[in-house]
Design an enzyme around this catalytic site. Sequence first.
Site, PDB file in Angstrom:
ATOM      1  CB  CYS A 131      -0.951   0.074   1.196  1.00  0.00           C
ATOM      2  SG  CYS A 131      -2.070  -1.303   1.317  1.00  0.00           S
ATOM      3  NE  ARG A 160       4.651   1.862  -0.204  1.00  0.00           N
ATOM      4  CZ  ARG A 160       5.706   1.603   0.553  1.00  0.00           C
ATOM      5  NH1 ARG A 160       6.916   1.895   0.120  1.00  0.00           N
ATOM      6  NH2 ARG A 160       5.562   1.074   1.739  1.00  0.00           N
ATOM      7  CD1 TRP A 196      -0.221  -6.557  -3.091  1.00  0.00           C
ATOM      8  CD2 TRP A 196      -0.479  -7.153  -0.959  1.00  0.00           C
ATOM      9  NE1 TRP A 196       0.020  -7.912  -3.001  1.00  0.00           N
ATOM     10  CE2 TRP A 196      -0.138  -8.304  -1.698  1.00  0.00           C
ATOM     11  CE3 TRP A 196      -0.706  -7.285   0.424  1.00  0.00           C
ATOM     12  CZ2 TRP A 196       0.001  -9.562  -1.119  1.00  0.00           C
ATOM     13  CZ3 TRP A 196      -0.570  -8.531   1.000  1.00  0.00           C
ATOM     14  CH2 TRP A 196      -0.220  -9.666   0.222  1.00  0.00           C
ATOM     15  CG  ASN A 198       1.415   0.447   4.266  1.00  0.00           C
ATOM     16  OD1 ASN A 198       1.166  -0.728   4.025  1.00  0.00           O
ATOM     17  ND2 ASN A 198       2.659   0.928   4.300  1.00  0.00           N
ATOM     18  N   GLY A 199      -0.732  -1.423   6.190  1.00  0.00           N
ATOM     19  CA  GLY A 199      -0.375  -2.295   7.309  1.00  0.00           C
ATOM     20  C   GLY A 199      -1.556  -3.141   7.748  1.00  0.00           C
ATOM     21  CD  GLU A 236      17.217 -13.008  -7.964  1.00  0.00           C
ATOM     22  OE1 GLU A 236      16.737 -13.559  -6.960  1.00  0.00           O
ATOM     23  OE2 GLU A 236      16.837 -11.887  -8.355  1.00  0.00           O
ATOM     24  CE  LYS A 261      13.769 -10.926 -10.153  1.00  0.00           C
ATOM     25  NZ  LYS A 261      14.587 -10.886  -9.003  1.00  0.00           N
ATOM     26  CD  GLU A 269       9.772 -11.311  -8.788  1.00  0.00           C
ATOM     27  OE1 GLU A 269       9.054 -10.758  -7.953  1.00  0.00           O
ATOM     28  OE2 GLU A 269      11.016 -11.219  -8.771  1.00  0.00           O
ATOM     29  CG  HIS A 297      20.850 -36.758  -5.026  1.00  0.00           C
ATOM     30  ND1 HIS A 297      21.296 -37.936  -4.467  1.00  0.00           N
ATOM     31  CD2 HIS A 297      21.959 -36.059  -5.355  1.00  0.00           C
ATOM     32  CE1 HIS A 297      22.622 -37.933  -4.440  1.00  0.00           C
ATOM     33  NE2 HIS A 297      23.046 -36.803  -4.963  1.00  0.00           N
ATOM     34  CE  LYS A 329      11.309  -2.853  -5.517  1.00  0.00           C
ATOM     35  NZ  LYS A 329      12.031  -3.882  -6.252  1.00  0.00           N
TER      36      LYS A 329
HETATM   37  O1  M6R Z   1      12.788  -5.037   0.224  1.00  0.00           O
HETATM   38  P1  M6R Z   1      13.362  -6.420   0.449  1.00  0.00           P
HETATM   39  O2  M6R Z   1      14.712  -6.580  -0.169  1.00  0.00           O
HETATM   40  O3  M6R Z   1      13.360  -6.812   1.884  1.00  0.00           O
HETATM   41  O4  M6R Z   1      12.379  -7.388  -0.314  1.00  0.00           O
HETATM   42  C1  M6R Z   1      12.567  -8.769  -0.259  1.00  0.00           C
HETATM   43  C2  M6R Z   1      11.715  -9.498  -1.281  1.00  0.00           C
HETATM   44  O5  M6R Z   1      10.359  -9.208  -1.079  1.00  0.00           O
HETATM   45  C3  M6R Z   1      12.084  -9.117  -2.724  1.00  0.00           C
HETATM   46  O6  M6R Z   1      13.425  -9.365  -3.002  1.00  0.00           O
HETATM   47  C4  M6R Z   1      11.212  -9.923  -3.706  1.00  0.00           C
HETATM   48  O7  M6R Z   1      11.519 -11.272  -3.632  1.00  0.00           O
HETATM   49  C5  M6R Z   1      11.369  -9.408  -5.130  1.00  0.00           C
HETATM   50  N1  M6R Z   1      10.078  -9.231  -5.722  1.00  0.00           N
HETATM   51  C6  M6R Z   1      12.131 -10.351  -5.994  1.00  0.00           C
HETATM   52  O8  M6R Z   1      12.285  -9.866  -7.289  1.00  0.00           O
END
Ligand code: M6R
Length: 626
Positions: free
Chosen positions: A2, A27, A78, A104-105, A495, A499, A502, A518, A621
Amino acid sequence: MCGIVGYVGYRDALGIVVDALRRMEYRGYDSAGVAILGGSGALAVERKAGRLANLEAELAESGNERFAGTTGMGHTRWATHGAPTDRNAHPHRDVTEKVAVVHNGIIENFAPLRKELEQAGVELRSDTDTEVAVHLVGLAYAAGPTAGDFVASALSVLRRLEGAFTLVFTHADHPGMIIAARRSTPLVVGVGVDEMFIASDVTAFIEHTREAVELGQDQAVVITANSYAVTDFDGNAVDGKTRPFTIDWDLAAAEKGGHDYFMLKEIEEQPAGVADTLIGHFTVDERGGRIVLDEQRLAEQELREFDKVFVVACGSSYHAGLLAKYAIEHWTRLPVEVELASEFRYRDPVLDRSTLVVAISQSGETADTLEAVRHAKDQKARVLAICNTNGAQIPRESDAVLYTRTGPEIGVASTKAFLAQVTANFLVGLALAQARGTKYPDEVAREFAELEAMPKLVARVLETGPQVRAIARELAHVPTVLFLGRHVGYPVALEGALKLKELAYMHAEGFAAGELKHGPIALIEDGLPVIVVMPSPKGRAVLHSKLLSNIREIQARGARTIVIAEEGDDTVRPFADDLIEIPSAPTLFQPLLSTVPLQIFAAEVAQARGYDVDKPRNLAKSVTVE
Ligand code: M6R
């Protein structure tokens, strides 16, 4: 999660609020809403499920005259409590329709508060936790000891709330004033000339002012066009406990700069992000070259006496943490455990004064990581934060800070922040090694010089973009992609898979190549794309030859192999259906290069599938709820 904004000044509040929401939409983008206070005391509210564009269309249709006013607030959501519908969109109003709130929260004690309101005959109109706050303020303003006093009414309610929240209240009888408060989620005041802003983050008002004030934990602020007054929730002034700062980047950093998506711009900004993260962290003194951190509240003696390190983080930051382990253990001989922040405190980790906890977070506000930091501090461990957001809660609560200086990251997928985190990990490792004497100053200087050479190499990897994008378009409609790596290539594989999941909503998994036999090798079938991160042939020969065998094994079973390997590594060529060549680099630093094609690949697959790579579905984010 949010984004919230508030404005009091002399200009058209609606335009300013909507622009701010556009910049903060990363956000959360389940719904958006605005509340504008006209000089005549009318409170105009509009809110709409879906992207901000839906709200803008609604505003355009209903005509903006209703929204003439110089005090306003907005919200981009969100969803946590209640589906992403119009009815649950913020702002929410009390029964008099005079008080409005955005939030927010999570208000954790909303259930008993909701019951209390229902018993008092208040009819709630949404499924959110937020709505209780606005009704309580309305009731406190209507009668009782705080009657008629908007600020006292809001504070009396804030004292009753549990959970993590940033709340912003306006009242139709008090134009020219906004009350905001925070606990654990962010809130920044933007100080302009004859105008004041409040927002979840500075991108909301960077166009208008670069002077900002970060609020502390459990602080409230009353803004008018010419003033901001910060208090605790009891109304006591907290002068001196806020943190004024000047934002050191400008509007251009928060705009797409000719790219279709922020993410694409951010991928290209990576050479600069790595270089800027290194600036100022190496000095030459009488002892030789030395690494220096940003905010160091840990004594040299403490750095010498740590007997173990935990790294805690989430998502991509966790993958950066996995890479930290290789460097820190190698350089310092200290044992390093890397843990998902969301698991850390629930398993009673062994922590004491001799433990260093490194918390990695781009936003500095991830709830799981923040709680891990708090748990570590409760257990007397010392905490060092690696963070991209100046003054965010995680660095505020830590004993030392290393900032990744890569500017605002707005695409939801972490790209430039990830590379900057990996770079910062190296600085932490070298700082520990020099303090503990496991590396001589000239060795530290040599490693640092190698690091300083990396931005140019990252820039060269960007040149693989056209080749990677062509492969991505060919594979855009396959159901699954696997990623393989060994040693530092393993976190890179994880990683790459994250990517793709997501951004492209595609099934993707990263494996340590040694684990193939395995179980995962059973997944291999004709044509299945497997992206392999090859270690440097100049590093440990055994790693290289083992991975080569793994590629042979999967190719023999029909996999389509897409191999990322160092230039000149001809041994791999016969086994690569596609070969993406990256420059040669020291083994530990190779992830700064090998990650980049995977970011480009995921972004291109997502675009080919028609998805918004900046705002993937269901995500936001900053994850400020656990
Ligand atoms: O702000 P942060 O680095 O703590 O966020 C951690 C994760 O939420 C963040 O890296 C998330 O996995 C990304 N969307 C990955 O691309």
